[in-house]
Motif scaffolding. Structure first.
Motif, mmCIF file in Angstrom:
data_model
loop_
_atom_site.group_PDB
_atom_site.id
_atom_site.type_symbol
_atom_site.label_atom_id
_atom_site.label_comp_id
_atom_site.label_asym_id
_atom_site.label_seq_id
_atom_site.Cartn_x
_atom_site.Cartn_y
_atom_site.Cartn_z
ATOM 1 N N ARG A 160 36.322 42.388 49.540
ATOM 2 C CA ARG A 160 36.708 43.699 50.061
ATOM 3 C C ARG A 160 36.875 44.660 48.893
ATOM 4 N N LEU A 161 36.087 45.699 48.870
ATOM 5 C CA LEU A 161 36.201 46.721 47.836
ATOM 6 C C LEU A 161 37.452 47.542 48.097
ATOM 7 N N ARG A 162 38.405 47.505 47.149
ATOM 8 C CA ARG A 162 39.676 48.186 47.370
ATOM 9 C C ARG A 162 39.902 49.383 46.466
ATOM 10 N N GLY A 163 39.137 49.523 45.368
ATOM 11 C CA GLY A 163 39.333 50.683 44.512
ATOM 12 C C GLY A 163 38.958 50.422 43.075
ATOM 13 N N LEU A 164 39.705 51.065 42.174
ATOM 14 C CA LEU A 164 39.389 51.036 40.745
ATOM 15 C C LEU A 164 40.584 50.608 39.912
ATOM 16 N N MET A 165 40.282 50.078 38.735
ATOM 17 C CA MET A 165 41.287 49.765 37.720
ATOM 18 C C MET A 165 40.791 50.277 36.381
ATOM 19 N N ALA A 166 41.712 50.680 35.519
ATOM 20 C CA ALA A 166 41.313 51.093 34.169
ATOM 21 C C ALA A 166 42.490 50.973 33.227
ATOM 22 N N VAL A 167 42.144 50.900 31.940
ATOM 23 C CA VAL A 167 43.121 50.875 30.839
ATOM 24 C C VAL A 167 42.832 52.079 29.953
ATOM 25 N N ALA A 168 43.854 52.826 29.602
ATOM 26 C CA ALA A 168 43.653 53.982 28.729
ATOM 27 C C ALA A 168 43.196 53.519 27.354
#
Length: 231
Positions: A160-168
Motif C-alpha cells: 500500500r503506497l502511503r506517502g513519502l519519507m526524507a532526511v534533511a
C-alpha cells in the motif's frame, strides 16, 4: 532516575516540542511519533510501550528482526527506516508494518513477496533524496524518479503506497530541504491522493518538518539519550 523515568521525561519533552511546532504552524491535526530504538535493547522498547508508544523505528534488519520477535507480544507497529538490500526485502516485509525507505524499483518485488508470505498488506513510503544538485547523493530516490517508483508500489498486489519519507541533508537549512519535499508531495498527491503520509524530521529538526507538513516525525536520541556503543 530510573530508566522508565528517563524515557518518560524524554517522551514528554518531545511531545511538547511537537505540540509547540504544530501551534506555531497553525496546525490542528495530529503529528505521529515514531520512536527510533536503533542500538537500544528490547527492554527499552517494552518500557516505551508501557508509556504509550505504539510505533517504533529500526535501521538495521538483523537487529530489527530479532527485536520484533522478542517483543511480539506487544501491540506495536515496526517501521523499517534504514537502507534496504534486495536480498533482505522479503524478510523485512515479514515483520515490519511500515517500510519507509523504498528508494528503487528493484526492491518492490521482494517487499511484495514478503508481505504475501506474511498474509497482510505492507504500508510503504518512498524515500526521497533531498540532496541538492551536485552534492554527494545518499539514500533516497531523486524527485524525478518518485512518480514511477510510487506507481510500481501502487500496482503491487500486497503493498500500500502511503506517502513519502526524507532526511534533511547535512550542512543545509532543514527548512529549505523540507520545503522541496513538500513540493514533491504535492505532485504525488495529485496522482495518489491516499498517499498522504509525510515522514520527516528527527531530534534536531522536527520543528522545521512539522512546519513543512510532516505527518510523522522519527525521534531517537531526544527520547532515549545518546546511542550506546555498537558491539
Amino acid at each position: 532516575m530510573s530508566r522508565r523515568a528517563e524515557l518518560a521525561a524524554g517522551l514528554a519533552s518531545v511531545r511538547e516540542r511537537i505540540d509547540a511546532a504544530r501551534a506555531s504552524a497553525g496546525r490542528d491535526d495530529e503529528v505521529g511519533l515514531v520512536v527510533v530504538t536503533k542500538f537500544f535493547p528490547a527492554s527499552d522498547v517494552r518500557l516505551l510501550a508501557d508509556l504509550g508508544v505504539r510505533e517504533v523505528g529500526e535501521n538495521r534488519h538483523q537487529e530489527a528482526e530479532a527485536k520484533a520477535a522478542e517483543c511480539a507480544d506487544l501491540d506495536l507497529v515496526w517501521h523499517y527506516i534504514g537502507a534496504l538490500q534486495s536480498n533482505k526485502a522479503a524478510a523485512v516485509a515479514r515483520y515490519a508494518g511500515v517500510v519507509e525507505s523504498l528508494d528503487r524499483t528493484k526492491l518492490v518485488r521482494g517487499l511484495d513477496r514478503g508481505a504475501a508470505e506474511r498474509g497482510s498488506p505492507l504500508d510503504v513510503l518512498v524515500q526521497v533524496s533531498l540532496d541538492p544538485p551536485g552534492a554527494e547523493h545518499r539514500a533516497g530516490a531523486v524527485p524525478d524518479d518518485v512518480p514511477a517508483l510510487a506507481q510500481a508500489v501502487a500496482d503491487s498486489e500486497h503493498l500500500r503506497l502511503r506517502g513519502l519519507m526524507a532526511v534533511a541533508p547535512l550542512g543545509e537549512d532543514p527548512g529549505a530541504a523540507f520545503d522541496r519535499l513538500a513540493r514533491v508531495r504535492e505532485h504525488l498527491l495529485a496522482d495518489h491522493p491516499q498517499a498522504d503520509r509525510l515522514s520527516a524530521g528527527m531530534s534536531g529538526d522536527l520543528e522545521q518538518a512539522v512546519a513543512a507538513g510532516a505527518t510523522h516525525v522519527r525521534v531517537g536520541s531526544a527520547i532515549l539519550g545518546s546511542r550506546p556503543a555498537v558491539r
